[in-house]
Enzyme design. Structure first.
Site, PDB file in Angstrom:
ATOM      1  N   GLU A 220      -1.012  -8.146   6.717  1.00  0.00           N
ATOM      2  CA  GLU A 220       0.174  -7.675   7.452  1.00  0.00           C
ATOM      3  C   GLU A 220      -0.083  -7.722   8.955  1.00  0.00           C
ATOM      4  O   GLU A 220       0.187  -6.765   9.684  1.00  0.00           O
ATOM      5  CB  GLU A 220       0.581  -6.268   6.992  1.00  0.00           C
ATOM      6  CG  GLU A 220       1.050  -6.255   5.542  1.00  0.00           C
ATOM      7  CD  GLU A 220       1.713  -4.946   5.112  1.00  0.00           C
ATOM      8  OE1 GLU A 220       1.431  -3.898   5.727  1.00  0.00           O
ATOM      9  OE2 GLU A 220       2.525  -4.980   4.161  1.00  0.00           O
ATOM     10  N   GLU A 318       2.725  -8.702  -1.546  1.00  0.00           N
ATOM     11  CA  GLU A 318       2.768  -7.304  -1.988  1.00  0.00           C
ATOM     12  C   GLU A 318       4.199  -6.938  -2.327  1.00  0.00           C
ATOM     13  O   GLU A 318       5.112  -7.220  -1.554  1.00  0.00           O
ATOM     14  CB  GLU A 318       2.299  -6.343  -0.869  1.00  0.00           C
ATOM     15  CG  GLU A 318       0.848  -6.477  -0.495  1.00  0.00           C
ATOM     16  CD  GLU A 318       0.440  -5.483   0.602  1.00  0.00           C
ATOM     17  OE1 GLU A 318       1.203  -4.536   0.864  1.00  0.00           O
ATOM     18  OE2 GLU A 318      -0.628  -5.685   1.189  1.00  0.00           O
ATOM     19  N   ASP A 327       5.678  12.797  -8.685  1.00  0.00           N
ATOM     20  CA  ASP A 327       4.288  12.621  -8.287  1.00  0.00           C
ATOM     21  C   ASP A 327       3.398  13.035  -9.459  1.00  0.00           C
ATOM     22  O   ASP A 327       3.753  13.932 -10.227  1.00  0.00           O
ATOM     23  CB  ASP A 327       3.992  13.494  -7.070  1.00  0.00           C
ATOM     24  CG  ASP A 327       2.518  13.480  -6.721  1.00  0.00           C
ATOM     25  OD1 ASP A 327       1.950  12.380  -6.646  1.00  0.00           O
ATOM     26  OD2 ASP A 327       1.931  14.568  -6.544  1.00  0.00           O
ATOM     27  N   ASN A 333       4.158  11.218  -2.616  1.00  0.00           N
ATOM     28  CA  ASN A 333       4.296   9.769  -2.654  1.00  0.00           C
ATOM     29  C   ASN A 333       5.232   9.246  -1.570  1.00  0.00           C
ATOM     30  O   ASN A 333       6.125   9.962  -1.121  1.00  0.00           O
ATOM     31  CB  ASN A 333       4.817   9.340  -4.027  1.00  0.00           C
ATOM     32  CG  ASN A 333       3.809   9.643  -5.116  1.00  0.00           C
ATOM     33  OD1 ASN A 333       2.604   9.696  -4.849  1.00  0.00           O
ATOM     34  ND2 ASN A 333       4.286   9.872  -6.317  1.00  0.00           N
ATOM     35  N   ASP A 425       1.230   6.498  -6.883  1.00  0.00           N
ATOM     36  CA  ASP A 425       0.923   6.620  -8.312  1.00  0.00           C
ATOM     37  C   ASP A 425       2.180   6.618  -9.169  1.00  0.00           C
ATOM     38  O   ASP A 425       2.085   6.537 -10.390  1.00  0.00           O
ATOM     39  CB  ASP A 425       0.099   7.889  -8.577  1.00  0.00           C
ATOM     40  CG  ASP A 425       0.679   9.111  -7.890  1.00  0.00           C
ATOM     41  OD1 ASP A 425       0.605   9.170  -6.668  1.00  0.00           O
ATOM     42  OD2 ASP A 425       1.232   9.978  -8.590  1.00  0.00           O
TER      43      ASP A 425
HETATM   44 CA    CA Z   1       0.772  10.953  -5.414  1.00  0.00          CA
END
Ligand code: CA
Length: 682
Positions: A220, A318, A327, A333, A425
């Site tokens: 990036e 990506e 979460d 997140n 996650d």
């Molecule tokens: Ca998390």
């Protein structure tokens, strides 16, 4: 029946897999010893590895009776279905395990390969450790980590994309920090250091017989790389990396990688500069996160422009999407909207699959030279602890969070302040316990498509607002996103509500539950004293209001000043310095007012006035029929008056307003008008 059949098939497949797997272990040394580096370079290892694992890995036989997958036309076998799994070793060191669809513990790379992931991406930081050898986190990904990941990918028949950040920690559009060891170097020394570092690092991968198919010179790197901000220097560094790659892995593709395709002129600018300096590279890669990076149409357009002008291959390096807004590891997140439907896809397992399918379809069918898509960190699940403290200990010890406290010294502003767990996650292809999600099958199912019964996948929340004196009615249908990502209205059954109680309980919010297509629907009902005036608090400026000065006043306008407003930040302001020139009306005509009984309220404050005549009024057919006197006294003393209980027939012309006439005292009369309300009454 179908389920049993599939189960049996998977078991058979896995048995073959295991048998082949055992054989492969025994053959490993022999294969490696018997091949020279040159032979490996000629991708013999790829063929040999694939041969050992076939036929499952080459043509994964995947089926699903619940995941809907729209076929991607023109999808060739050599299309790159990649996944970045850079954090995997840190997770595994901390006890994380991965499972196959039968619930059996398995090697992550194997379950990915079996489901069609044919390429692995790994980020490489020069030295992500502090002086005492403590890892910065984010997988502590140095070249040794990449070698381990590369070996396992190669063993599973997957090629490796090596993503050099040329930094000791995360490099992205916001930061491209120079590695500690290269700090203070003049550009020519840094170029030489980068060349040697790239060469030595790739040699380690080659010595380990890792099947490197592509290498990125920078991550990036939007106009910055390795601490350099001018393009001539950025080019020199990329060129050094490119030369090293060509020497060690002449068969590998050289990729440059940028982000923010939504800034539509940036890519053309970067590509033009790289062309000006004649950088030797093959692939112009982009990040594409759907919630930040614009439309897929735009992505295709900006990458096609690079292909048209410079003949480069392009890809998505990506991408990711959330399968849940929740979460799972006690660290917030980046994407966690609580609404059921966000952007174009719901945050569901099916929504995640549909999103990835559409990205792949764009690269295959809308890009002129699209070669692949890499999903970012599809296995970066929770570190596995059941409390924040347990996870935090793992993040620090194993580097399985996005950053550990040890990164403070190198990156004090970002990692030093916000270090902690995983912020993505909820965007993985495994649940928090390592069990694969059905969406993992999308890789293998895209080529043929998987048409199953279309069902509602997410129900949009229904937002309703009713007047306490009006009717309450819940809709018969709600908006749903279906498993094929189409939008439909589906019938809904609401729980029983007591309208009389809701109407007599004053202004209040209710969450009414319903059932639609087998899913829970929510109607958020806001019972309000409905205001039939528009822009009642002047927050939209002078819209809907007409002010008429009967004498030449110094100031008469909507003012944006929170401290002088009754609510919001704006109000209507007046002032005149001359002693008798405050004389105006402020009025709103009310359209489509239903017949009924109403009350009209308005507030005023002001000061420095002598004799005053102020009243609110209701006008029917241009005649003032009702008035109520108001007074201004001093700053902050609001006078609120209500004209109560007048009947309206539903057809006459009606307007409400305020008349203000004041003589000034001292500096002249001034005042503020705010919060006009026209409410119905029983
Ligand atoms: Ca998390």
């Amino acid at each position: 029946m179908k389920r049993i059949k599939i189960g049996l098939m998977l078991i058979l497949m896995l048995m073959t897999f295991m048998l082949v797997g055992c054989k492969e272990e025994a053959d490993d040394t022999e294969v490696n010893d018997s091949l020279t580096n040159d032979e490996l370079q000629n991708s013999d290892i790829e063929e040999k590895v694939v041969e050992r694992w076939k036929p499952e890995l080459k043509s994964p036989d995947i089926s699903s009776d619940s995941l809907y997958v729209t076929k991607v036309n023109n999808l060739n076998d050599d299309f790159i279905f990649g996944m970045d799994v850079s954090s995997v070793l840190s997770l595994e060191n901390g006890g994380v395990k991965y499972y196959d669809f039968d619930g059996k513990e398995t090697d992550l790379f194997q379950v990915l390969a079996l489901n069609g992931v044919n390429y692995i991406r790994v980020r490489v930081w020069n030295d992500p450790f502090d002086a005492n050898g403590n890892g910065y986190g984010g997988g502590n990904c140095d070249i040794n980590t990449a070698v381990e990941i590369g070996k396992r990918a190669t063993k599973a028949g997957q090629k490796l994309l090596v993503d050099f950040h040329y930094s000791d920690f995360w490099a992205d559009p916001a930061k491209q920090m120079v590695p500690k060891a290269w700090q203070g170097m003049v550009i020519d020394d840094k170029v030489e250091a980068l060349y040697q570092y790239t060469k030595e690092s790739l040699q380690k991968l080659k010595d380990a017989n890792v099947d490197v198919g592509m290498v990125q010179v920078g991550n990036e790197s939007n106009g910055m790389l390795c601490g350099e901000k001018i393009w001539m220097n950025i080019y020199k560094l990329m060129d050094a990396g490119s030369r090293a790659i060509r020497e060690v892995y002449p068969g590998a593709l050289v990729a440059v990688h940028f982000a923010n395709p939504e800034k539509v002129t940036n890519y053309a600018d970067y590509a033009k500069k790289l062309n000006y300096y004649s950088l030797d590279y093959d692939v112009f890669a982009s990040s594409y996160y759907p919630y930040w990076h614009g439309t897929l149409e735009n992505l295709a357009a900006v990458l096609n422009d690079v292909t048209d002008k410079y003949g480069k291959k392009v890809m998505v390096a990506e991408t990711s999407y959330a399968y849940t807004p929740l979460d799972t590891d006690f660290y917030g997140n980046t994407i966690s909207d609580s609404g059921a439907i966000v952007k174009n896809y719901p945050m569901t397992v099916q929504g995640q699959a549909n999103c990835l399918r559409d990205v792949v379809n764009t690269v295959v069918n809308d890009m002129k030279a699209g070669i692949g898509v890499f999903y970012w960190e599809g296995a970066w699940i929770s570190a596995g602890g059941s409390t924040y403290e347990e996870n935090a200990a793992k993040w620090e010890k194993y580097g399985s969070g996005w950053a550990a406290s040890y990164a403070k010294g190198y990156d004090p502003k970002d990692a030093g302040q916000y270090y902690g767990g995983c912020a993505c996650d909820n965007q993985t292809f495994f649940d928090q316990y390592g069990k694969p999600l059905e969406s993992l099958k999308v890789f293998g199912l895209m080529k043929k498509g998987n048409v199953v019964e279309v069902k509602p996948d997410a129900i949009a929340d229904t937002l309703l607002e009713f007047d306490l004196n009006g009717d309450i009615y819940l809709p018969d249908t709600v908006n749903a996103v279906m498993t094929d990502n189409s939008k439909r209205e589906v019938a809904v059954t609401w729980q029983k509500i007591d309208k009389n109680v809701m109407k007599s309980s004053g202004p209040k919010k209710y969450d009414v539950l319903g059932e639609a297509g087998g899913m829970t629907a929510h109607a958020y009902v806001n019972m309000v004293e409905f205001n039939f005036l528009k822009n009642h608090s002047f927050e939209e400026g002078e819209n809907n209001w007409v002010a008429v000065a009967n004498k030449k006043m110094d100031e008469l306008y909507c003012e944006d000043k929170k401290t002088d407003s009754l609510t919001g930040t704006k109000h209507y302001h007046f002032w005149s310095g001359a002693s008798d020139t405050v004389d105006f009306t402020l009025e709103q005509e009310v359209e489509n007012l239903p017949a009924g009984k109403y009350k009209y309220t308005i507030s005023i404050m002001g000061g420095d006035t002598g004799e005053q005549e102020i009243y609110s009024y209701v006008k029917i057919n241009d005649e003032i029929v009702l008035t109520k006197n108001l007074k201004i006294t001093s700053y902050g003393e609001w006078d609120t008056q209500v004209i109560e209980g007048f009947e309206y027939n539903g057809t006459d012309k009606i307007a409400v307003g305020i008349y203000v006439k004041c003589k000034g005292a001292g500096n002249g009369a001034w005042g503020k008008i705010d919060d006009a309300l026209l409410n119905s009454m029983k």
